[in-house]
Design an enzyme around this catalytic site. Sequence first.
Site, PDB file in Angstrom:
ATOM      1  N   GLY A 142       0.783  -1.221   0.000  1.00 18.12           N
ATOM      2  CA  GLY A 142       0.000   0.000   0.000  1.00 18.12           C
ATOM      3  C   GLY A 142       0.817   1.274   0.000  1.00 18.12           C
ATOM      4  O   GLY A 142       2.014   1.273   0.299  1.00 18.12           O
ATOM      5  N   ASN A 143       0.168   2.372  -0.362  1.00 18.12           N
ATOM      6  CA  ASN A 143       0.790   3.684  -0.339  1.00 18.12           C
ATOM      7  C   ASN A 143      -0.273   4.775  -0.264  1.00 18.12           C
ATOM      8  O   ASN A 143      -1.410   4.571  -0.679  1.00 18.12           O
ATOM      9  CB  ASN A 143       1.723   3.909  -1.540  1.00 18.12           C
ATOM     10  CG  ASN A 143       1.328   3.080  -2.753  1.00 18.12           C
ATOM     11  OD1 ASN A 143       0.413   3.455  -3.479  1.00 18.12           O
ATOM     12  ND2 ASN A 143       1.988   1.950  -2.961  1.00 18.12           N
ATOM     13  N   THR A 146       8.850   3.612   0.622  1.00 18.65           N
ATOM     14  CA  THR A 146       8.857   2.215   0.204  1.00 18.65           C
ATOM     15  C   THR A 146       9.477   1.358   1.311  1.00 18.65           C
ATOM     16  O   THR A 146      10.313   1.824   2.087  1.00 18.65           O
ATOM     17  CB  THR A 146       9.662   2.040  -1.097  1.00 18.65           C
ATOM     18  OG1 THR A 146       9.496   0.694  -1.579  1.00 18.65           O
ATOM     19  CG2 THR A 146      11.140   2.309  -0.905  1.00 18.65           C
ATOM     20  N   GLY A 147       9.031   0.107   1.381  1.00 21.33           N
ATOM     21  CA  GLY A 147       9.630  -0.836   2.318  1.00 21.33           C
ATOM     22  C   GLY A 147       9.293  -0.615   3.772  1.00 21.33           C
ATOM     23  O   GLY A 147      10.007  -1.106   4.652  1.00 21.33           O
ATOM     24  N   GLU A 184       5.383   3.144  -6.387  1.00 14.12           N
ATOM     25  CA  GLU A 184       4.170   3.365  -7.176  1.00 14.12           C
ATOM     26  C   GLU A 184       3.758   4.834  -7.188  1.00 14.12           C
ATOM     27  O   GLU A 184       2.598   5.170  -7.427  1.00 14.12           O
ATOM     28  CB  GLU A 184       3.055   2.477  -6.645  1.00 14.12           C
ATOM     29  CG  GLU A 184       3.432   1.006  -6.727  1.00 14.12           C
ATOM     30  CD  GLU A 184       2.252   0.076  -6.569  1.00 14.12           C
ATOM     31  OE1 GLU A 184       1.600  -0.193  -7.579  1.00 14.12           O
ATOM     32  OE2 GLU A 184       2.017  -0.375  -5.441  1.00 14.12           O
ATOM     33  N   HIS A 204      -3.892   3.791  -2.035  1.00 16.14           N
ATOM     34  CA  HIS A 204      -3.786   2.508  -2.741  1.00 16.14           C
ATOM     35  C   HIS A 204      -3.523   1.403  -1.737  1.00 16.14           C
ATOM     36  O   HIS A 204      -2.541   1.460  -0.978  1.00 16.14           O
ATOM     37  CB  HIS A 204      -2.655   2.531  -3.765  1.00 16.14           C
ATOM     38  CG  HIS A 204      -2.288   1.151  -4.246  1.00 16.14           C
ATOM     39  ND1 HIS A 204      -3.212   0.285  -4.788  1.00 16.14           N
ATOM     40  CD2 HIS A 204      -1.096   0.482  -4.239  1.00 16.14           C
ATOM     41  CE1 HIS A 204      -2.615  -0.854  -5.093  1.00 16.14           C
ATOM     42  NE2 HIS A 204      -1.330  -0.762  -4.765  1.00 16.14           N
ATOM     43  N   HIS A 209      -4.722  -3.121  -0.700  1.00 21.82           N
ATOM     44  CA  HIS A 209      -5.122  -4.421  -1.229  1.00 21.82           C
ATOM     45  C   HIS A 209      -6.223  -5.039  -0.361  1.00 21.82           C
ATOM     46  O   HIS A 209      -6.018  -6.110   0.224  1.00 21.82           O
ATOM     47  CB  HIS A 209      -3.928  -5.373  -1.279  1.00 21.82           C
ATOM     48  CG  HIS A 209      -2.762  -4.860  -2.066  1.00 21.82           C
ATOM     49  ND1 HIS A 209      -1.475  -5.330  -1.881  1.00 21.82           N
ATOM     50  CD2 HIS A 209      -2.669  -3.917  -3.031  1.00 21.82           C
ATOM     51  CE1 HIS A 209      -0.651  -4.707  -2.696  1.00 21.82           C
ATOM     52  NE2 HIS A 209      -1.355  -3.831  -3.405  1.00 21.82           N
TER      53      HIS A 209
END
Length: 265
Positions: A29-30, A45-46, A76, A95, A97
């Site tokens: 996600g972000n 990230t990460g 992303e 964003h 999931h």
Amino acid sequence: MKIEIKHKKQICEIGKRIYDKGFVAANDGNISIRLCQNEFLITPTGVSKGFMTPDMIIKVDGEGNVLEGDYRPTSEMKMHLLVYQERPDINAVVHVHPPYATAFAIAGVPLNQAIMPESVVYLGTIPVAEYGTPSTSEVPDAVKKYVPQHQGVLLENHGALTWGRDLEHAYFLMESLEFTAKINWIAKQMSGDRELSKEHVQTLVDMKHKMGINGISPVGADVPAGIHAKKITNLLEYSLSEQDLNLIVEKVTSKVLTELKNILK
């Protein structure tokens, strides 16, 4: 500066919400927020969205160049910047999931049926954006055509994306998207998924426009006068063949392997 600190804290709070709700796993996600025309805050990230701190949030410009921050921005980022470029009225993007919505994305099934009044008015239709390799320009290219007339999309074999006037709005749209997908799935298992009539949907759309909510709405079903809804599927019709099941297993396996590779980088 005070506004930036406030926004960074809010990103972390929303990150914890999506993690606690199971909308993401590990470092998935972000999240991003628009500060002004050419400056944005975005998640690193990460890093798990459930354990971020304000100092981890990065400031970037419209080209993706890092302006402030010690971490690397999400891979992303291009997807987020595309939404901001296409919609000057949008100030936040999420964003994640979420399981049910992602299952619909993997199956390639859009959320475009009028199953609940709330989803017609507040969510509208949620299309499936064609698959693109994460972190590449393929994803924003696939999303681009849906941004002007929708409030979010399902990313084929990937997850879901929503955008809003502020971060809370974008997040609540994601909650609504996942809830709609979950209710839709449960109703299908009961062979009881019924779509509202065109007449009732039009009444809801009129309400939507009066509230100043834009975007494409479901059309509704053709039904005889006096009937409010029509069954969408028969349980037997909805049953998956062995070939369909194998295809879904293959897609899910591919997604899991990709996520593992990203985590182990």
